[in-house]
Design a protein around this motif. Structure first.
Motif, PDB file in Angstrom:
ATOM      1  N   MET A   1      16.245  -6.305  74.676  1.00 26.32           N
ATOM      2  CA  MET A   1      16.739  -7.081  73.562  1.00 26.32           C
ATOM      3  C   MET A   1      18.159  -6.642  73.258  1.00 26.32           C
ATOM      4  N   ARG A   2      18.971  -7.619  72.843  1.00 22.97           N
ATOM      5  CA  ARG A   2      20.329  -7.341  72.384  1.00 22.97           C
ATOM      6  C   ARG A   2      20.487  -7.945  70.997  1.00 22.97           C
ATOM      7  N   ILE A   3      21.192  -7.250  70.154  1.00 24.72           N
ATOM      8  CA  ILE A   3      21.504  -7.758  68.820  1.00 24.72           C
ATOM      9  C   ILE A   3      22.976  -8.138  68.822  1.00 24.72           C
ATOM     10  N   LEU A   4      23.272  -9.355  68.415  1.00 21.89           N
ATOM     11  CA  LEU A   4      24.645  -9.828  68.359  1.00 21.89           C
ATOM     12  C   LEU A   4      25.111  -9.862  66.908  1.00 21.89           C
ATOM     13  N   ASP A   5      26.263  -9.292  66.654  1.00 23.06           N
ATOM     14  CA  ASP A   5      26.860  -9.299  65.324  1.00 23.06           C
ATOM     15  C   ASP A   5      27.906 -10.404  65.279  1.00 23.06           C
ATOM     16  N   LEU A   6      27.543 -11.531  64.679  1.00 17.70           N
ATOM     17  CA  LEU A   6      28.446 -12.674  64.633  1.00 17.70           C
ATOM     18  C   LEU A   6      29.711 -12.389  63.839  1.00 17.70           C
ATOM     19  N   THR A   7      29.648 -11.444  62.915  1.00 19.17           N
ATOM     20  CA  THR A   7      30.829 -11.115  62.110  1.00 19.17           C
ATOM     21  C   THR A   7      31.814 -10.259  62.895  1.00 19.17           C
ATOM     22  N   ASP A   8      31.380  -9.757  64.046  1.00 18.30           N
ATOM     23  CA  ASP A   8      32.217  -8.884  64.860  1.00 18.30           C
ATOM     24  C   ASP A   8      32.952  -9.634  65.972  1.00 18.30           C
ATOM     25  N   LEU A   9      32.707 -10.939  66.098  1.00 16.75           N
ATOM     26  CA  LEU A   9      33.366 -11.728  67.133  1.00 16.75           C
ATOM     27  C   LEU A   9      34.819 -12.012  66.741  1.00 16.75           C
ATOM     28  N   THR A  10      35.696 -11.941  67.709  1.00 20.34           N
ATOM     29  CA  THR A  10      37.106 -12.252  67.460  1.00 20.34           C
ATOM     30  C   THR A  10      37.340 -13.720  67.774  1.00 20.34           C
ATOM     31  N   GLY A  11      37.625 -14.487  66.750  1.00 20.38           N
ATOM     32  CA  GLY A  11      37.872 -15.912  66.935  1.00 20.38           C
ATOM     33  C   GLY A  11      39.345 -16.193  67.143  1.00 20.38           C
ATOM     34  N   ARG A  12      39.612 -17.334  67.764  1.00 19.55           N
ATOM     35  CA  ARG A  12      41.006 -17.748  67.916  1.00 19.55           C
ATOM     36  C   ARG A  12      41.306 -18.793  66.846  1.00 19.55           C
ATOM     37  N   PRO A  13      42.470 -18.695  66.231  1.00 24.62           N
ATOM     38  CA  PRO A  13      42.834 -19.676  65.202  1.00 24.62           C
ATOM     39  C   PRO A  13      43.014 -21.063  65.821  1.00 24.62           C
ATOM     40  N   VAL A  14      42.614 -22.078  65.068  1.00 27.64           N
ATOM     41  CA  VAL A  14      42.750 -23.461  65.513  1.00 27.64           C
ATOM     42  C   VAL A  14      43.474 -24.245  64.425  1.00 27.64           C
ATOM     43  N   SER A  15      44.542 -24.971  64.826  1.00 30.98           N
ATOM     44  CA  SER A  15      45.281 -25.788  63.858  1.00 30.98           C
ATOM     45  C   SER A  15      45.324 -27.260  64.266  1.00 30.98           C
ATOM     46  N   ASP A  16      44.620 -27.623  65.352  1.00 35.89           N
ATOM     47  CA  ASP A  16      44.582 -29.020  65.794  1.00 35.89           C
ATOM     48  C   ASP A  16      44.049 -29.919  64.691  1.00 35.89           C
ATOM     49  N   PHE A  17      44.499 -31.164  64.677  1.00 31.99           N
ATOM     50  CA  PHE A  17      44.036 -32.202  63.752  1.00 31.99           C
ATOM     51  C   PHE A  17      44.287 -31.836  62.285  1.00 31.99           C
ATOM     52  N   GLY A  18      45.290 -30.987  62.033  1.00 28.09           N
ATOM     53  CA  GLY A  18      45.596 -30.590  60.660  1.00 28.09           C
ATOM     54  C   GLY A  18      44.644 -29.551  60.109  1.00 28.09           C
ATOM     55  N   SER A  19      43.899 -28.874  60.983  1.00 35.50           N
ATOM     56  CA  SER A  19      42.959 -27.839  60.540  1.00 35.50           C
ATOM     57  C   SER A  19      43.714 -26.664  59.943  1.00 35.50           C
ATOM     58  N   GLU A  20      43.114 -26.027  58.936  1.00 36.20           N
ATOM     59  CA  GLU A  20      43.713 -24.870  58.275  1.00 36.20           C
ATOM     60  C   GLU A  20      42.634 -23.829  57.988  1.00 36.20           C
ATOM     61  N   GLY A  21      42.966 -22.552  58.195  1.00 36.29           N
ATOM     62  CA  GLY A  21      42.026 -21.479  57.898  1.00 36.29           C
ATOM     63  C   GLY A  21      40.789 -21.530  58.771  1.00 36.29           C
ATOM     64  N   PHE A  22      40.935 -22.003  60.010  1.00 30.91           N
ATOM     65  CA  PHE A  22      39.820 -22.266  60.911  1.00 30.91           C
ATOM     66  C   PHE A  22      39.960 -21.412  62.165  1.00 30.91           C
ATOM     67  N   SER A  23      38.859 -20.735  62.542  1.00 33.37           N
ATOM     68  CA  SER A  23      38.848 -20.004  63.808  1.00 33.37           C
ATOM     69  C   SER A  23      37.528 -20.243  64.515  1.00 33.37           C
ATOM     70  N   VAL A  24      37.554 -20.094  65.854  1.00 34.58           N
ATOM     71  CA  VAL A  24      36.372 -20.342  66.671  1.00 34.58           C
ATOM     72  C   VAL A  24      36.243 -19.229  67.706  1.00 34.58           C
ATOM     73  N   ALA A  25      35.000 -18.777  67.934  1.00 41.82           N
ATOM     74  CA  ALA A  25      34.721 -17.737  68.924  1.00 41.82           C
ATOM     75  C   ALA A  25      33.558 -18.195  69.792  1.00 41.82           C
ATOM     76  N   GLY A  26      33.728 -18.081  71.099  1.00 38.76           N
ATOM     77  CA  GLY A  26      32.659 -18.442  72.019  1.00 38.76           C
ATOM     78  C   GLY A  26      31.495 -17.471  71.909  1.00 38.76           C
ATOM     79  N   LEU A  27      30.277 -17.992  72.012  1.00 38.39           N
ATOM     80  CA  LEU A  27      29.081 -17.154  71.927  1.00 38.39           C
ATOM     81  C   LEU A  27      28.222 -17.276  73.185  1.00 38.39           C
ATOM     82  N   ALA A  28      28.024 -18.516  73.676  1.00 35.87           N
ATOM     83  CA  ALA A  28      27.172 -18.727  74.855  1.00 35.87           C
ATOM     84  C   ALA A  28      27.546 -20.046  75.520  1.00 35.87           C
ATOM     85  N   ARG A  29      27.251 -20.121  76.822  1.00 37.27           N
ATOM     86  CA  ARG A  29      27.515 -21.344  77.592  1.00 37.27           C
ATOM     87  C   ARG A  29      26.306 -21.666  78.448  1.00 37.27           C
ATOM     88  N   GLY A  30      26.062 -22.960  78.601  1.00 37.02           N
ATOM     89  CA  GLY A  30      25.068 -23.449  79.543  1.00 37.02           C
ATOM     90  C   GLY A  30      25.782 -24.389  80.495  1.00 37.02           C
TER      91      GLY A  30
END
Length: 110
Positions: A1-30
């Motif tokens: 088992m692994r425990i993932l700390d979502l608050t510990d992920l480093t997100g990248r800032p996103v400003s597309d489409f007039g976004s503000e104060g928004f960041s996104v971090a990848g977690l999993a892919r299929g």
């Protein structure tokens, strides 16, 4: 088992489409889907844009206002999810800040 700390992920800032104060971090892919962690700061916004694929946003902390094609803002409670279909225009806002999981792609709802 692994425990993932979502608050510990480093997100990248996103400003597309007039976004503000928004960041996104990848977690999993299929092969046809991906899961990301979204964070909005106090007063943040993910600007209106079309969904690339079916998109499921699950609010895990904070507050969120979401809208679809009609532009009507709806309050989303923690533990609830918004679903947008491919091509649907949508937007997300937060007054106090939020963390959400998003699953996007070839998603079939139960």
């Amino acid at each position: 088992m692994r425990i993932l700390d979502l608050t510990d992920l480093t997100g990248r800032p996103v400003s597309d489409f007039g976004s503000e104060g928004f960041s996104v971090a990848g977690l999993a892919r299929g092969s046809d889907t991906h899961v990301v962690v979204l964070a909005l700061e106090h007063g943040g916004i993910i600007g209106r844009h079309p969904a690339v694929g079916r998109q499921l946003l699950l609010l895990v902390a904070g507050d969120a206002l979401v809208s679809g094609d009609d532009g009507v803002l709806v309050e989303l409670a923690v533990g609830h999810a918004a679903v947008w279909d491919p091509g649907e225009s949508h937007e997300t806002r937060s007054a106090t800040g939020m963390t959400a999981l998003v699953v996007e792609g070839d998603v079939t709802l139960a």
